[in-house]
Enzyme design. Structure first.
Site, PDB file in Angstrom:
ATOM      1  N   HIS A 144      -8.175   5.226  13.611  1.00  0.00           N
ATOM      2  CA  HIS A 144      -7.955   3.796  13.321  1.00  0.00           C
ATOM      3  C   HIS A 144      -8.004   3.513  11.804  1.00  0.00           C
ATOM      4  CE1 HIS A 144      -8.334  -0.462  15.238  1.00  0.00           C
ATOM      5  NE2 HIS A 144      -7.628  -0.504  14.121  1.00  0.00           N
ATOM      6  N   GLU A 161     -12.236   3.084  21.901  1.00  0.00           N
ATOM      7  CA  GLU A 161     -12.632   3.823  20.702  1.00  0.00           C
ATOM      8  C   GLU A 161     -14.022   3.364  20.231  1.00  0.00           C
ATOM      9  OE1 GLU A 161      -8.956   2.377  18.577  1.00  0.00           O
ATOM     10  OE2 GLU A 161     -10.385   1.848  17.018  1.00  0.00           O
ATOM     11  N   ARG A 191      -3.050  -1.276  19.314  1.00  0.00           N
ATOM     12  CA  ARG A 191      -4.332  -1.251  20.005  1.00  0.00           C
ATOM     13  C   ARG A 191      -4.246  -0.198  21.106  1.00  0.00           C
ATOM     14  NH1 ARG A 191      -6.329  -3.236  16.308  1.00  0.00           N
ATOM     15  NH2 ARG A 191      -7.349  -5.266  16.097  1.00  0.00           N
TER      16      ARG A 191
HETATM   17  C1  DGY Z   1      -6.700  -5.165  12.479  1.00  0.00           C
HETATM   18  O1  DGY Z   1      -6.760  -5.836  11.462  1.00  0.00           O
HETATM   19  O2  DGY Z   1      -6.476  -5.669  13.573  1.00  0.00           O
HETATM   20  C2  DGY Z   1      -6.924  -3.707  12.337  1.00  0.00           C
HETATM   21  O3  DGY Z   1      -6.612  -3.009  13.480  1.00  0.00           O
HETATM   22  C3  DGY Z   1      -8.338  -3.431  11.945  1.00  0.00           C
HETATM   23  O4  DGY Z   1      -9.160  -4.298  12.541  1.00  0.00           O
END
Ligand code: DGY
Length: 324
Positions: A288, A270, A241
């Protein structure tokens, strides 16, 4: 008996949507528009379940509004749940489920990809070809760093951290050190060394890869103090994250040559990306994409389906998150 009503905040792959639609009365987001908090709250109030995902802000107001209507369960499409106010869910006794396991390999692959891209200067090389400025082979052209035999430091040794370590050990013969809040006792089948702080990981590693969950407790877990312990030849990769990395500190370290490079898949706030990061040298920046394979996204949809089916069959969903 009428089917439970389920609301999807975003579009899913076709197969996953069709499977869900066979079992539940589903409202799809056909145009895949990003919904506001109010839109999600109103939808939750007239559906039994919502299936939100990363990028939806499922805060107290959304949860309370939904719960005051029909809303009974939040089944997240994704493993991370830092966008959901779990405290409120606990207070109202609303179960929250996620989709672990099925995205482990895909995310681990992106972490390895970022390490390779940044260490082997893949983007710089690709740019030379496209811009027709490749000077041709010569002994000092685009020299990077090997991954092979180096030390990989993992921050957060959960499923994804372990899989990155496994791939790095087996494919690149890397030595693995890691920091994890709790002690990891299980034998992964290859040598791993747990250290007691993020600073120790930074001190020992040639590559640092972050795999801890987001949230208050891990905010800026990789900060200026930790980055200062790294070698000038070391790299950072983040597929977890954006909040876990101090982006200003990392941009500063890059521009002063205090670390060798950074590969990122996630960002604070983001889809906006910190300007300092965009200006910094030696970066590989992806949007991402950790879980972005068709197989993975279908499997994530299936996991939501199974969790919801269990809930409406009065069973405890397999992936129900324990709310402390
Ligand atoms: C997650 O599953 O947490 C990924 O980052 C996408 O949401």
């Amino acid at each position: 008996m009428s089917k439970p009503k389920v609301f999807l905040t975003r579009k899913w792959p076709r197969k996953a949507e069709e499977a869900l639609g066979e079992i539940f009365d589903v409202t799809f987001n056909k145009n895949d528009t990003r919904l506001s908090k109010i839109e999600i709250a109103k939808a939750f109030a007239i559906h039994d379940a919502i299936a939100p995902t990363f990028g939806d802000n499922i805060d107290k107001s959304v949860i309370e509004f939904g719960f005051n209507g029909k809303g009974r369960i939040i089944s997240n499409f994704g493993v991370g749940v830092d966008h959901i106010d779990l405290e409120t869910c606990k207070t109202l006794n609303i179960p929250v489920t996620n989709t672990p396991d099925v995205l482990t390999d895909a995310t681990a692959e992106i972490a390895i990809l970022l390490m390779l891209m940044v260490a082997r200067r893949a983007l710089e090389g690709e740019k030379e070809i496209r811009e027709n400025v490749w000077p041709g082979w010569h002994p000092t052209h685009l020299m990077g760093s090997l991954m092979n035999g180096k030390t990989l430091g993992i921050i957060g040794m959960g499923r994804i951290g372990q899989e990155v370590a496994r791939k790095a050990f087996h494919a690149f013969k890397m030595r693995i050190v890691f920091y994890n809040r709790s002690i990891i006792k299980q034998d992964l089948g290859f040598p791993i060394k747990q250290v007691s702080s993020v600073l120790d990981v930074c001190r020992e590693s040639d590559f640092v890869s972050i795999h801890c969950p987001g949230g208050k407790e891990t905010l800026n877990i990789l900060n200026a103090e930790a980055i200062a312990k790294m070698k000038k030849s070391s790299f950072i990769v983040n597929t977890a994250r954006g909040d876990v990395l101090d982006e200003d500190a990392v941009s500063h370290a890059l521009s002063k040559g205090l670390i060798a490079g950074v590969g990122l898949d996630v960002y604070k706030g983001e889809p906006k990306v910190n300007k300092k990061l965009l200006m910094a040298p030696n970066t590989v920046l992806l949007p991402h994409m950790g879980s972005a394979t068709l197989e993975t996204r279908n499997a994530m949809g299936n996991r939501v389906l199974v969790n919801l089916k269990q809930f409406f069959d009065n069973e405890k969903p397999t992936d129900q998150i324990h709310l402390f």
